[in-house]
Design an enzyme around this catalytic site. Structure first.
Site, PDB file in Angstrom:
ATOM      1  N   ARG A 106      38.934  39.269  37.753  1.00 35.42           N
ATOM      2  CA  ARG A 106      37.806  39.355  38.393  1.00 35.42           C
ATOM      3  C   ARG A 106      36.873  37.660  38.471  1.00 35.42           C
ATOM      4  O   ARG A 106      36.753  37.259  39.474  1.00 35.42           O
ATOM      5  CB  ARG A 106      36.655  40.219  37.723  1.00 35.42           C
ATOM      6  CG  ARG A 106      35.299  40.192  38.503  1.00 35.42           C
ATOM      7  CD  ARG A 106      34.339  41.050  37.907  1.00 35.42           C
ATOM      8  NE  ARG A 106      34.714  42.278  38.090  1.00 35.42           N
ATOM      9  CZ  ARG A 106      34.258  43.257  38.838  1.00 35.42           C
ATOM     10  NH1 ARG A 106      33.380  42.780  39.708  1.00 35.42           N
ATOM     11  NH2 ARG A 106      34.612  44.430  39.021  1.00 35.42           N
ATOM     12  N   TYR A 209      47.581  47.187  33.860  1.00 34.17           N
ATOM     13  CA  TYR A 209      48.201  46.640  34.854  1.00 34.17           C
ATOM     14  C   TYR A 209      48.244  44.904  34.312  1.00 34.17           C
ATOM     15  O   TYR A 209      47.163  44.652  33.540  1.00 34.17           O
ATOM     16  CB  TYR A 209      47.858  46.433  36.285  1.00 34.17           C
ATOM     17  CG  TYR A 209      46.391  46.519  36.581  1.00 34.17           C
ATOM     18  CD1 TYR A 209      45.686  45.256  36.908  1.00 34.17           C
ATOM     19  CD2 TYR A 209      45.552  47.486  36.459  1.00 34.17           C
ATOM     20  CE1 TYR A 209      44.365  45.211  37.161  1.00 34.17           C
ATOM     21  CE2 TYR A 209      44.208  47.691  36.973  1.00 34.17           C
ATOM     22  CZ  TYR A 209      43.568  46.345  37.080  1.00 34.17           C
ATOM     23  OH  TYR A 209      42.328  46.092  37.491  1.00 34.17           O
ATOM     24  N   ASP A 287      27.598  47.182  46.421  1.00 33.93           N
ATOM     25  CA  ASP A 287      27.002  48.232  45.187  1.00 33.93           C
ATOM     26  C   ASP A 287      25.583  48.415  45.768  1.00 33.93           C
ATOM     27  O   ASP A 287      24.930  49.383  45.381  1.00 33.93           O
ATOM     28  CB  ASP A 287      27.495  47.835  43.890  1.00 33.93           C
ATOM     29  CG  ASP A 287      28.867  48.027  43.669  1.00 33.93           C
ATOM     30  OD1 ASP A 287      29.500  48.763  44.140  1.00 33.93           O
ATOM     31  OD2 ASP A 287      29.191  47.524  42.542  1.00 33.93           O
TER      32      ASP A 287
END
Length: 390
Positions: A106, A209, A287
């Site tokens: 991120r 991952y 969001d």
């Protein structure tokens, strides 16, 4: 509408806010980003950017930079929790070459977008904590220190606890899903392949991952439980708690969890999609408009799609209000479908009755062997949707 010189304020310098700033600036808007922090940073963890999100970054000229920071995903593997046995594999190689899927930290994606914002001359104002948003002919963002920022258009990309959403919709208490998630990153000492592995157990699952060229492994672990947990991505927890909850998991999970020295925990809450996305020159995205649970890996991607469609709808419309109406009309049904799919997805990973779990896993195994492309095509409605294609 003519967007050249349109004074626009974007509240929030997250993924949605920075993408929106770039999308509007490229159409001529004069954009200022208001960020409450002292710098544009994100400690965060990993994200999955599916092809529909990559399409937006490609249209903004940022896919090459993304590829340099990210790991290209080759598959999604579903594994049984006890010994890590493979149940089925969704091979992303069946996608066309131009439809790429990435794992990215991120913080790296935020850095990439922030560099593009600075390079294009978009103004960023830090330490701007917005306490109230006042819609109107000239909407205003009012700061905690009493200062005000006025513009022709204000966009709320300020996340779950959006002040812009509250100004348009009031406040509604979210629903605790009785699920708690942890996230962490650890060194990739196990040689984790370039795939997302979903380790499925009774009432729990762990997703892993690689990130940063395979140097790190991202861990997201979810547990169903009755005990309430606070909502928020930055709440520290003791790694021993994480290890205790998943102590019976096998495969690579124990070695990964053993390395965790810092972990964040948050309660998963279901928020309704906002009924009102715009009013009197104020609009919301990401969001702030439609929070989604993390079980389809689409939260960040939906925000990027929103940003592109918002800029496109405004550019095509005769005025701001009809442009914002067009934006909601083009996005609302899609995000509702994604939110609903994410809300329903966790139970598939959490089957607890052994015969039911065995039967379900057998069905997945047979389906993956007999019709591997069909395992992937069920996501066509998400991955093949390209908002930049018009």
């Amino acid at each position: 509408m003519e967007m050249m010189g349109l004074k626009t304020g974007v509240i929030g310098a997250g993924i949605g806010g920075l993408t929106a700033a770039l999308c509007l600036q490229r159409r001529g808007a004069l954009v200022t980003v208001l960020e409450q922090a002292e710098d544009i940073t994100e400690v965060g963890a990993g994200l999955q950017i599916s092809p529909n999100g990559v399409a937006v970054l490609r249209a903004l000229g940022l896919e090459t930079a993304l590829a340099q920071k990210a790991v290209r995903a080759r598959a999604v593997e579903l594994r049984d929790y006890a010994v890590g046995r493979l149940v089925t594999r969704v091979d992303l190689g069946h996608l066309p070459e131009e439809m790429r899927y990435y794992f990215v930290h991120r913080a790296d994606l935020i850095d990439l977008l922030a560099e593009a914002v600075r390079r294009t001359g978009i103004r960023v104002r830090l330490l701007q904590k917005v306490e109230d948003v006042l819609p109107g002919e000239k909407p205003v963002a009012r700061m905690a220190n009493g200062a005000e920022f006025g513009a022709k258009l204000l966009l709320g990309a300020d996340g779950l606890h959006s002040r812009a959403r509250a100004a348009l919709n009031g406040t509604v208490a979210p629903f605790f899903t009785r699920q708690v998630a942890w996230r962490a990153t650890v060194p990739n000492t196990s040689g984790h392949p370039d795939v997302a592995q979903v380790h499925m157990g009774p009432h729990r699952h762990v997703v892993t991952y690689p990130l940063r060229g395979g140097a790190l492994v991202n861990i997201v672990a979810v547990q169903e439980r009755a005990a309430w947990a606070e909502e928020g991505w930055h709440i520290a927890d003791d790694p021993a708690n994480l290890r205790a909850v998943f102590a019976d998991f096998g495969g690579i999970v124990p070695d990964l969890l053993k390395q965790v020295d810092t972990v964040r925990r948050w309660g998963l809450f279901r928020h309704p999609v906002a009924p009102v996305w715009h009013k009197a020159n104020v609009a919301i995205l990401g969001d702030a408009a439609h929070p989604t649970l993390p079980f389809m890996a689409q939260g960040a991607v939906m925000a990027m799609e929103d940003a592109w469609v918002l800029g496109d709808a405004l550019a095509e419309a005769p005025d701001t209000e009809s442009g914002l109406s067009g934006y909601q009309a083009r996005r609302e049904e899609r995000v509702k479908r994604v939110v609903a799919a994410a809300s329903k997805n966790a139970w598939k990973y959490h089957l607890s009755v052994p015969p039911v779990r065995a039967l379900a896993h057998l069905g997945l195994r047979i389906g993956g062997a007999v019709a591997p492309k069909r395992m992937l095509s069920q996501f066509d409605w998400i991955y093949r949707h390209d908002v930049t294609a018009g």
